[in-house]
Design an enzyme around this catalytic site. Structure first.
Site, PDB file in Angstrom:
ATOM      1  N   ASP A 114       0.795  -1.233   0.000  1.00 46.45           N
ATOM      2  CA  ASP A 114       0.000   0.000   0.000  1.00 46.45           C
ATOM      3  C   ASP A 114       0.823   1.277   0.000  1.00 46.45           C
ATOM      4  OD1 ASP A 114      -2.566  -1.166  -0.101  1.00 46.45           O
ATOM      5  OD2 ASP A 114      -2.355  -1.765   1.972  1.00 46.45           O
ATOM      6  N   ASP A 179      -6.713  -4.719  -5.613  1.00 46.12           N
ATOM      7  CA  ASP A 179      -6.413  -3.349  -5.156  1.00 46.12           C
ATOM      8  C   ASP A 179      -5.011  -2.901  -5.587  1.00 46.12           C
ATOM      9  OD1 ASP A 179      -7.909  -5.139  -3.543  1.00 46.12           O
ATOM     10  OD2 ASP A 179      -8.035  -3.720  -1.903  1.00 46.12           O
TER      11      ASP A 179
HETATM   12  N1  GLY Z   1      -7.176  -1.829  -0.214  1.00 44.68           N
HETATM   13  C1  GLY Z   1      -8.108  -2.159   0.753  1.00 44.68           C
HETATM   14  C2  GLY Z   1      -9.527  -1.831   0.432  1.00 44.68           C
HETATM   15  O1  GLY Z   1      -9.908  -1.472  -0.646  1.00 44.68           O
HETATM   16  O2  GLY Z   1     -10.300  -1.986   1.338  1.00 44.68           O
END
Ligand code: GLY
Length: 397
Positions: A114, A179
């Site tokens: 992330d 994601d």
């Molecule tokens: N990347 C985590 C979410 O979309 O909750």
């Protein structure tokens, strides 16, 4: 959605979706006025605290502030910078820079993927608005950290560590979540500003391998694909935040649409554009897509229509569609305008001074984890404002 909102919603729908320029500008301006007040209150509370708090959501009627390493830490600084873009008011630039620079140490984060979200939404926006050379260095350092997670045999960036956190019990070897498509923008940007194409090559490899393995025949996507990082190939396909392994988690579809739109922007390779359009087809032809175009948290949730909506997914989709419309045709913009009209209505947009000063209500973090169900989320607000900047830009002409 609640019936007593219907009347007001219809009024907002009328002012946000009509096609004359004056009316659409009004919709953007109305949202800017609202955000200026609401986020002004949020920023004031933080300033008065004497520290740089970073709001994420609300739990038990209490605002939740987060650490720099939280995956959502880049959204609030980014929100301030988007407010600067929307208003030109230096106050927002000052806050945006201050909260962005608080995240400096994140550039060394290698424990999860992330870092792309965090640095791109904060430093990426800070670089866009200031062109300050020192932010370039952070972007490049962060891309180096992210690239430590690139696994050459499957050709992907590993999202989560296989032996850490709740996913450590799953027996996965190299989990990649959809994601992760959103982290590629940092790699593209790092190559642009450094001239080092290594990052870009990793991004393209990740996008291609994900295209191959994450999607079903109907262009919906799995949430998690676990790869074998020694022999290569896929070990299994699962969900983490969706209803079931075979379901279509709404925010996952949104990340996919946004991610492949970015890949087209950065490469001009038509295969990504075509792919984004296929994903669009799945989302918008889905029988469970509600009339107001704010999806339920999962397109296959078992109790639709009695399931929570996810305003964050809607905001991400709207922002992606404004960009997609600039490469293709106006029909995507029309759909994005409808989403923005819905999100701007009292059904989703908070009244000033409520909602702990977040902009949007009714998002979902993760139902399977029992987390953040029907709450405000900082990334719903971020993508809502990003969508508004894109809408404003498109309507300028
Ligand atoms: N990347 C985590 C979410 O979309 O909750």
């Amino acid at each position: 959605m609640k019936c007593n909102f219907l009347y007001f919603s219809l009024i907002f729908l009328a002012s946000c979706t009509n096609s004359t320029k004056e009316e659409t500008v009004d919709c953007v301006n109305d949202n800017i006025r609202f955000a200026n007040q609401q986020l002004g209150r949020q920023a004031q509370i933080i300033e008065e605290s004497g520290t740089t708090l970073n709001p994420r959501t609300v739990k038990d009627d209490t605002i939740q502030y987060i650490s720099n390493e939280d995956w959502t830490s880049g959204f609030f600084p980014g929100t301030m910078l988007l407010m600067y873009e929307l208003t030109g008011d230096n106050k927002w630039m000052k806050y945006g820079i201050k909260y962005t620079e608080k995240l400096d140490s994140v550039k060394y984060l290698t424990s999860h993927h992330d870092i792309g979200f965090i640095i791109n939404c904060s430093y990426g926006n800070a670089y866009n608005v200031t062109k300050n050379e020192k932010y370039k260095a952070v972007i490049i350092e962060a891309a180096k950290s992210l690239s430590t997670r690139f696994r050459p045999i499957p050709g992907v960036i590993q999202s989560w560590d296989e032996n850490r956190g709740w996913q450590g019990t799953k027996g996965w070897m190299c989990p990649v979540i959809i994601d992760n498509m959103m982290n590629l923008e940092l790699l593209f940007k790092a190559s642009d500003v450094s001239g080092d194409s290594t990052f870009r090559k990793m991004a393209i490899s990740h996008a291609n391998v994900t295209m191959e393995n994450h999607f079903r025949d109907d262009y919906s996507c799995y949430h998690v694909v676990d790869y074998d990082k020694i022999k290569g190939g896929v070990r299994g396909k699962y969900t983490a935040q969706g209803y079931s392994d075979e379901s279509a988690w709404a925010r996952g579809q949104a990340w996919a649409l946004y991610g492949y739109t970015v890949c087209y922007r950065e490469t001009k390779d038509k295969k990504y554009l075509n792919f984004a359009e296929k994903i669009y087809g799945f989302i918008f032809n889905n029988k469970n897509m509600p009339e107001d175009l704010v999806p339920y948290w999962d397109f296959d949730a078992p109790n639709i229509p009695n399931e929570p909506r996810d305003a964050s997914a809607a905001a991400i989709i709207a922002s992606a569609l404004y960009e997609l419309s600039s490469y293709t045709n106006d029909s995507y913009k029309k759909q994005a305008d409808k989403i923005i009209a819905s999100l701007s209505s009292p059904a989703y947009r908070a009244i000033v001074g409520t909602n702990h000063n977040f902009l949007l209500m009714h998002s979902v973090g993760s139902i399977p984890h029992g987390n953040e169900i029907d709450v405000p989320l900082n990334y719903a607000d971020y993508y809502f404002l990003e969508a508004l900047t894109r809408k404003k830009e498109l309507e300028k002409n």
